[in-house]
Design a protein around this motif. Structure first.
Motif, mmCIF file in Angstrom:
data_model
loop_
_atom_site.group_PDB
_atom_site.id
_atom_site.type_symbol
_atom_site.label_atom_id
_atom_site.label_comp_id
_atom_site.label_asym_id
_atom_site.label_seq_id
_atom_site.Cartn_x
_atom_site.Cartn_y
_atom_site.Cartn_z
ATOM 1 N N THR A 1 25.906 44.535 40.275
ATOM 2 C CA THR A 1 26.144 43.079 40.675
ATOM 3 C C THR A 1 27.033 42.848 41.643
ATOM 4 O O THR A 1 27.746 41.702 41.888
ATOM 5 N N GLY A 2 27.255 43.982 42.407
ATOM 6 C CA GLY A 2 28.389 43.732 43.519
ATOM 7 C C GLY A 2 29.960 43.921 43.239
ATOM 8 O O GLY A 2 30.659 43.315 43.861
ATOM 9 N N ARG A 3 29.943 44.297 42.331
ATOM 10 C CA ARG A 3 31.581 44.309 41.683
ATOM 11 C C ARG A 3 32.154 45.026 42.682
ATOM 12 O O ARG A 3 33.777 44.458 42.952
ATOM 13 N N VAL A 4 31.940 45.929 43.424
ATOM 14 C CA VAL A 4 32.717 46.609 44.534
ATOM 15 C C VAL A 4 32.231 46.259 45.803
ATOM 16 O O VAL A 4 33.178 46.165 46.665
ATOM 17 N N GLY A 5 30.990 46.255 46.126
ATOM 18 C CA GLY A 5 30.402 45.879 47.465
ATOM 19 C C GLY A 5 30.668 44.607 47.868
ATOM 20 O O GLY A 5 30.895 44.637 49.025
ATOM 21 N N VAL A 6 30.678 43.395 47.064
ATOM 22 C CA VAL A 6 31.065 42.201 47.393
ATOM 23 C C VAL A 6 32.574 42.003 47.994
ATOM 24 O O VAL A 6 32.833 41.723 49.054
ATOM 25 N N SER B 1 36.827 43.993 37.391
ATOM 26 C CA SER B 1 36.427 43.397 38.541
ATOM 27 C C SER B 1 37.695 42.434 39.261
ATOM 28 O O SER B 1 37.483 41.819 40.235
ATOM 29 N N SER B 2 38.723 42.397 38.682
ATOM 30 C CA SER B 2 39.944 41.786 38.998
ATOM 31 C C SER B 2 40.509 42.360 40.314
ATOM 32 O O SER B 2 40.331 43.414 40.861
ATOM 33 N N THR B 3 41.127 41.492 40.973
ATOM 34 C CA THR B 3 41.798 41.714 42.244
ATOM 35 C C THR B 3 42.602 42.838 42.411
ATOM 36 O O THR B 3 42.583 44.213 43.128
ATOM 37 N N ALA B 4 43.703 42.755 41.276
ATOM 38 C CA ALA B 4 44.584 43.948 41.008
ATOM 39 C C ALA B 4 43.999 45.113 40.748
ATOM 40 O O ALA B 4 44.334 46.437 41.153
ATOM 41 N N PHE B 5 42.873 45.172 39.746
ATOM 42 C CA PHE B 5 42.360 46.544 39.313
ATOM 43 C C PHE B 5 41.660 47.296 40.555
ATOM 44 O O PHE B 5 41.507 48.220 40.773
ATOM 45 N N LEU B 6 41.158 46.261 41.396
ATOM 46 C CA LEU B 6 40.000 46.831 42.518
ATOM 47 C C LEU B 6 40.862 47.203 43.609
ATOM 48 O O LEU B 6 40.212 47.963 44.530
ATOM 49 N N ARG B 7 42.061 46.642 43.844
ATOM 50 C CA ARG B 7 42.891 46.863 45.159
ATOM 51 C C ARG B 7 42.776 48.433 45.490
ATOM 52 O O ARG B 7 42.553 48.684 46.850
ATOM 53 N N PRO B 8 43.160 49.252 44.827
ATOM 54 C CA PRO B 8 43.246 50.573 45.030
ATOM 55 C C PRO B 8 41.970 51.172 45.726
ATOM 56 O O PRO B 8 41.637 52.217 46.438
ATOM 57 N N THR B 9 40.797 50.806 44.865
ATOM 58 C CA THR B 9 39.352 51.387 45.159
ATOM 59 C C THR B 9 39.074 50.632 46.548
ATOM 60 O O THR B 9 38.545 51.663 47.448
ATOM 61 N N LEU B 10 39.239 49.702 46.913
ATOM 62 C CA LEU B 10 38.722 48.865 47.991
ATOM 63 C C LEU B 10 39.904 49.722 49.369
ATOM 64 O O LEU B 10 39.144 49.809 50.299
ATOM 65 N N LEU C 1 34.464 44.536 49.148
ATOM 66 C CA LEU C 1 34.522 45.497 50.258
ATOM 67 C C LEU C 1 33.729 44.763 51.427
ATOM 68 O O LEU C 1 34.350 44.712 52.450
ATOM 69 N N ARG C 2 32.764 43.965 51.281
ATOM 70 C CA ARG C 2 32.353 43.362 52.440
ATOM 71 C C ARG C 2 33.183 42.146 52.730
ATOM 72 O O ARG C 2 33.334 41.962 53.988
ATOM 73 N N GLU C 3 34.129 41.589 51.853
ATOM 74 C CA GLU C 3 34.886 40.543 52.123
ATOM 75 C C GLU C 3 36.053 41.097 52.982
ATOM 76 O O GLU C 3 36.880 40.315 53.567
ATOM 77 N N ARG C 4 36.289 42.269 52.651
ATOM 78 C CA ARG C 4 37.459 43.049 53.489
ATOM 79 C C ARG C 4 36.984 43.178 55.160
ATOM 80 O O ARG C 4 37.739 43.789 55.925
ATOM 81 N N GLY C 5 35.537 43.059 55.422
ATOM 82 C CA GLY C 5 35.205 43.247 56.558
ATOM 83 C C GLY C 5 34.261 44.394 56.977
ATOM 84 O O GLY C 5 34.090 44.829 57.997
ATOM 85 N N VAL C 6 34.352 45.351 55.957
ATOM 86 C CA VAL C 6 33.408 46.263 55.885
ATOM 87 C C VAL C 6 31.728 45.952 55.825
ATOM 88 O O VAL C 6 31.599 45.411 54.753
ATOM 89 N N PRO C 7 30.965 46.429 56.714
ATOM 90 C CA PRO C 7 29.631 45.956 56.654
ATOM 91 C C PRO C 7 29.028 46.802 55.607
ATOM 92 O O PRO C 7 29.084 48.186 55.594
ATOM 93 N N VAL C 8 28.465 46.115 54.258
ATOM 94 C CA VAL C 8 28.039 46.704 53.195
ATOM 95 C C VAL C 8 26.624 46.715 52.962
ATOM 96 O O VAL C 8 26.084 45.502 53.281
#
Length: 251
Positions: free
Chosen positions: A56-61, A23-32, A63-70
């Motif tokens: 629990t929104g590990r990716v969705g939250v 769930s870390s920023t570094a781990f999720l960056r490529p996914t997002l 991604l929403r913070e990136r500005g993508v409506p999820v």
């Protein structure tokens, strides 16, 4: 109701702690980066993304913070309750239901299903319906993305049914495999505190091969656009332990 096993309240409450590294920023960056680019590619669905089994929104939250409506669909009310501690309904709407049949309003540029979660559907028919459900939510030209491990059968010598995937001081994880039914049981012995006790958890999954998923996509009216080994676009080879696959609904 599908054959997916439900996450309990206790499991949901400790899920994020167990997945802290992933769930870390570094781990999720490529996914997002990967998902955000697809969501913003073209005008179909107005750049909206739908996550099947949002948990629990590990990716969705983020991604929403990136500005993508999820928007999310989640079978477990307990997992969705944990997500609600991070984002309210107006920010990230979540519908309680299964990913094979639940329909939410609107069209989407992107539907995605990460972290092996399609295997929670324990029959081939239900997995086909999951692809159909993705297709009915996608705008023309939209994409369906799945992250999935390659079945570990090549690591099974004749007569062996178990494959370890993590052996550490605090955790022993191994899969048992039924090649006839394509059912994999994931077993976890996790050290619970420092008093020597271990917690046993297991879950059933129906594994599927990449080409089997391609056929499901064709049944649902989609075609394979891309298959890579990871979110960073590493090429997919016969030695890749997992794949990220993208299918496109024709424009």
């Amino acid at each position: 109701m599908t054959s997916s096993e439900l996450w309990s309240r206790a499991t949901a409450d400790r899920y994020d702690a167990g997945e802290a590294e992933k769930s870390s920023t570094a781990f999720l960056r490529p996914t997002l980066d990967f998902l955000a680019e697809l969501a913003g590619d073209g005008r179909a669905g107005d750049g909206r993304a739908l996550e099947f089994a949002i948990g629990t929104g590990r990716v969705g939250v983020p991604l929403r913070e990136r500005g993508v409506p999820v928007v999310g669909i989640e079978l477990s009310e307990h997992m969705a309750a944990v997500l609600r501690r991070k984002a309210d309904e107006d920010t990230l709407p979540v519908t309680i239901g299964d990913m094979a049949t639940t329909v939410v309003p609107g069209e989407f540029t992107l539907v995605y299903l990460v972290y092996n979660t399609i295997t929670n559907l324990l029959t081939q028919d239900e997995q086909v319906e999951c692809f159909r459900n993705a297709g009915r939510h996608l705008a023309p030209g939209g994409r369906f993305v799945i992250e999935l491990e390659v079945p570990p059968l090549r690591f099974l010598p004749p007569g062996q049914v178990a494959v370890p995937f993590d052996v550490s001081e605090r955790h022993l994880g191994f899969d048992t495999v039924d090649p006839v039914e394509q059912i994999l049981v994931s077993n976890h012995f996790t050290r619970d505190g420092d008093d020597g006790r271990y917690r046993l958890e297991n879950s059933r999954h129906r594994y599927a091969w990449p080409k089997e998923l391609d056929l499901m996509a064709r049944i649902a009216g989609m075609e394979l656009e891309l298959r890579v080994a990871d979110w960073d676009m590493t090429p997919f080879t016969q030695d890749s332990p997992k794949h990220i696959s993208v299918w496109r609904k024709p424009a």
